[in-house]
Scaffold this active site. Structure first.
Site, short mmCIF file in Angstrom:
data_model
loop_
_atom_site.label_atom_id
_atom_site.label_comp_id
_atom_site.label_asym_id
_atom_site.label_seq_id
_atom_site.Cartn_x
_atom_site.Cartn_y
_atom_site.Cartn_z
N CYS A 125 -13.01 -27.69 -92.32
CA CYS A 125 -14.10 -27.21 -91.15
C CYS A 125 -14.69 -27.50 -89.89
O CYS A 125 -14.03 -27.79 -89.29
CB CYS A 125 -15.16 -27.30 -92.79
SG CYS A 125 -16.96 -26.85 -92.05
N ASP A 194 -20.95 -33.84 -96.93
CA ASP A 194 -22.91 -33.13 -96.85
C ASP A 194 -23.23 -34.45 -97.69
O ASP A 194 -24.60 -34.60 -97.05
CB ASP A 194 -22.38 -32.56 -97.18
CG ASP A 194 -21.92 -31.17 -96.17
OD1 ASP A 194 -21.02 -30.67 -96.25
OD2 ASP A 194 -22.92 -30.20 -95.49
P1 RI2 Z 1 -21.76 -32.69 -89.78
C1 RI2 Z 1 -20.78 -28.51 -93.25
O1 RI2 Z 1 -21.36 -28.24 -94.19
C2 RI2 Z 1 -19.42 -28.98 -93.98
O2 RI2 Z 1 -19.20 -29.38 -94.71
C3 RI2 Z 1 -19.66 -30.53 -92.68
O3 RI2 Z 1 -17.80 -31.15 -93.05
C4 RI2 Z 1 -20.21 -31.13 -92.38
O4 RI2 Z 1 -21.57 -30.23 -92.83
C5 RI2 Z 1 -20.77 -32.75 -91.99
O5 RI2 Z 1 -20.90 -32.19 -90.86
P2 RI2 Z 1 -21.68 -26.57 -93.75
O6 RI2 Z 1 -23.23 -26.80 -92.46
O7 RI2 Z 1 -22.59 -33.07 -89.97
O8 RI2 Z 1 -20.90 -26.34 -92.77
O9 RI2 Z 1 -20.28 -33.81 -89.88
O10 RI2 Z 1 -21.88 -26.17 -94.90
O11 RI2 Z 1 -21.12 -32.64 -88.28
#
Ligand code: RI2
Length: 309
Positions: A125, A194
Site C-alpha cells: 500500500c 491504520d
Molecule cells: P500512513 C492507509 O489507509 C494504508 O492502509 C496505510 O498502510 C495506512 O493508511 C497508514 O498510512 P488508506 O487511507 O499513516 O489508504 O503511514 O485506506 O501514511
C-alpha cells in the site's frame, strides 16, 4: 475547505492515509472553531460536536482519526466561554499536527537503523511512516532497493513507486498476488498501520496479513511503522475494530457483474501479533505485545474510559 468537505474528502479517499486523515480532521475542527465568531458557548459546542461526529463517521477503521478528534477536543468540557473553547481547540489541533509530523520523522530515523546496505525491502500500500523509513535509510547513503505491491483496488502502490522514485530509491512494482513468489528476494517487510489493537494485532490495508504470512513462512522480519496515535484505546475496552467495506464498484464495473455473482470490497485486515517482529513508533521500537503499555502511557488512562462517540 469546510469541515463537511473535509469529511467528504476523507470518505471518498481524496484525503487518505491514516496519518493524513488524522491531521486533516484536527485542522478541520480548528477551522470550525475559528469560523464561529459569536459568543454563545453552547452554540459553538454544538457545532464542534456535529463536526466531531461527521469526521469520525467518515471512515470507520483507522483509530488515528478518532484519536485526533479526541486530542483536539481534550479539555473542552471545562471551558467557560466561546473564546476559551476556540483557543483551546486551535492549540490542541496545532499540537496534534506538529506532534504527528514529527513522529513520522522520528520513526524514519529509528526504523532506518534496521536497514543495511544490500537489503531489499517489500512494502504494501502507501504508508508515509513506512516510506519514511526507506527514504531515511536511502538518504543516509545505504544501498537499498524496494518492492512495492500494487494494492488493489485503489492501487496506492502507484503512489508509493512515485514517492520512492522521487527519493531515488530503486523500486520494483509487483501485483499483490506476486508477494509469496518474490518473498525469497526480500530481507525485510515494512508496512504502516491504520489501527493497532491492545493485543498487538495490526489493522492495515487489505492484503497485509497475507504479506505477513508469506514473510513468516520465509523467515523474513515483518516490521510495522506507526505513530502512537494509531494505537486504539477502544480495543482495551473490549471493542472490536470495524473493518470498512467499500463499494463493489471500486473493484469492478457493476454493470459487468454477472447474475448470481456478488463482489465484496473489504479494505483492511488484521495481522496477529505473532507475525509481527516489531513496531517502530516515535517513542521507540517495541514488541507488538507492548501495545497495551503504549496505549496507557501515550494516550492516557482517561482515553480508555472516555470512549463515547
Ligand atoms: P500512513 C492507509 O489507509 C494504508 O492502509 C496505510 O498502510 C495506512 O493508511 C497508514 O498510512 P488508506 O487511507 O499513516 O489508504 O503511514 O485506506 O501514511
Amino acid at each position: 475547505m469546510g469541515l463537511i468537505e473535509v469529511a467528504d474528502s476523507i470518505k471518498s479517499m481524496e484525503i487518505r492515509g491514516a496519518g493524513l486523515i488524522a491531521r486533516s480532521a484536527a485542522e478541520a475542527l480548528k477551522q470550525q472553531a475559528l469560523d464561529y465568531r459569536g459568543n454563545d458557548l453552547d452554540e459553538l459546542r454544538r457545532r464542534l460536536d456535529d463536526g466531531r461526529k461527521a469526521l469520525i463517521a467518515s471512515r470507520p477503521t483507522a483509530i488515528s482519526l478518532w484519536n485526533a478528534v479526541q486530542a483536539t477536543m481534550r479539555g473542552s468540557s471545562t471551558v467557560q466561554s466561546a473564546e476559551e473553547l476556540r483557543s483551546l481547540v486551535a492549540a490542541n489541533a496545532d499540537a496534534f499536527v506538529e506532534r504527528s509530523s514529527k513522529a513520522v520523522e522520528i520513526i524514519g530515523r529509528i526504523g532506518s537503523k534496521r536497514l543495511r546496505s544490500g537489503m531489499t525491502i517489500l512494502t504494501h500500500c502507501n504508508s508515509k511512516a513506512a516510506l519514511g523509513v526507506i527514504k531515511a535509510a536511502h538518504a543516509e547513503g545505504k544501498d537499498i532497493r524496494a518492492y512495492a505491491t500494487e494494492s488493489r483496488p485503489w492501487r496506492q502502490g502507484l503512489l508509493t513507486i512515485k514517492d520512492l522514485s522521487a527519493a531515488g530509491v530503486p523500486t520494483t512494482l509487483i501485483i499483490d498476488s506476486a508477494v509469496r513468489w518474490i518473498m525469497k528476494e526480500v530481507d525485510v517487510v515494512l508496512v504502516g498501520a491504520d489501527t493497532i489493537c491492545s493485543n498487538g494485532a495490526v489493522i492495515n490495508k487489505i492484503g497485509t496479513s497475507q504479506v505477513a504470512l508469506a514473510a513468516n513462512e520465509a523467515r523474513v522480519p515483518f516490521i510495522v511503522c506507526a505513530e502512537t496515535y494509531k494505537f486504539s484505546p477502544k480495543t482495551v475496552y473490549g471493542e472490536m475494530v470495524e473493518i470498512e467495506e467499500r463499494d463493489a464498484s471500486e473493484v469492478m464495473d457493476p454493470r459487468l457483474i454477472p447474475p448470481k455473482v456478488s463482489v465484496r470490497n473489504p479494505v483492511f485486515d488484521a495481522t496477529p501479533a505473532e507475525y509481527i517482529d516489531s513496531i517502530v513508533t516515535e517513542i521507540g521500537l517495541i514488541s507488538p505485545y507492548a501495545a497495551y503499555e503504549v496505549i496507557v502511557k501515550e494516550l492516557g488512562q482517561e482515553s480508555i474510559f472516555d470512549i463515547e462517540g
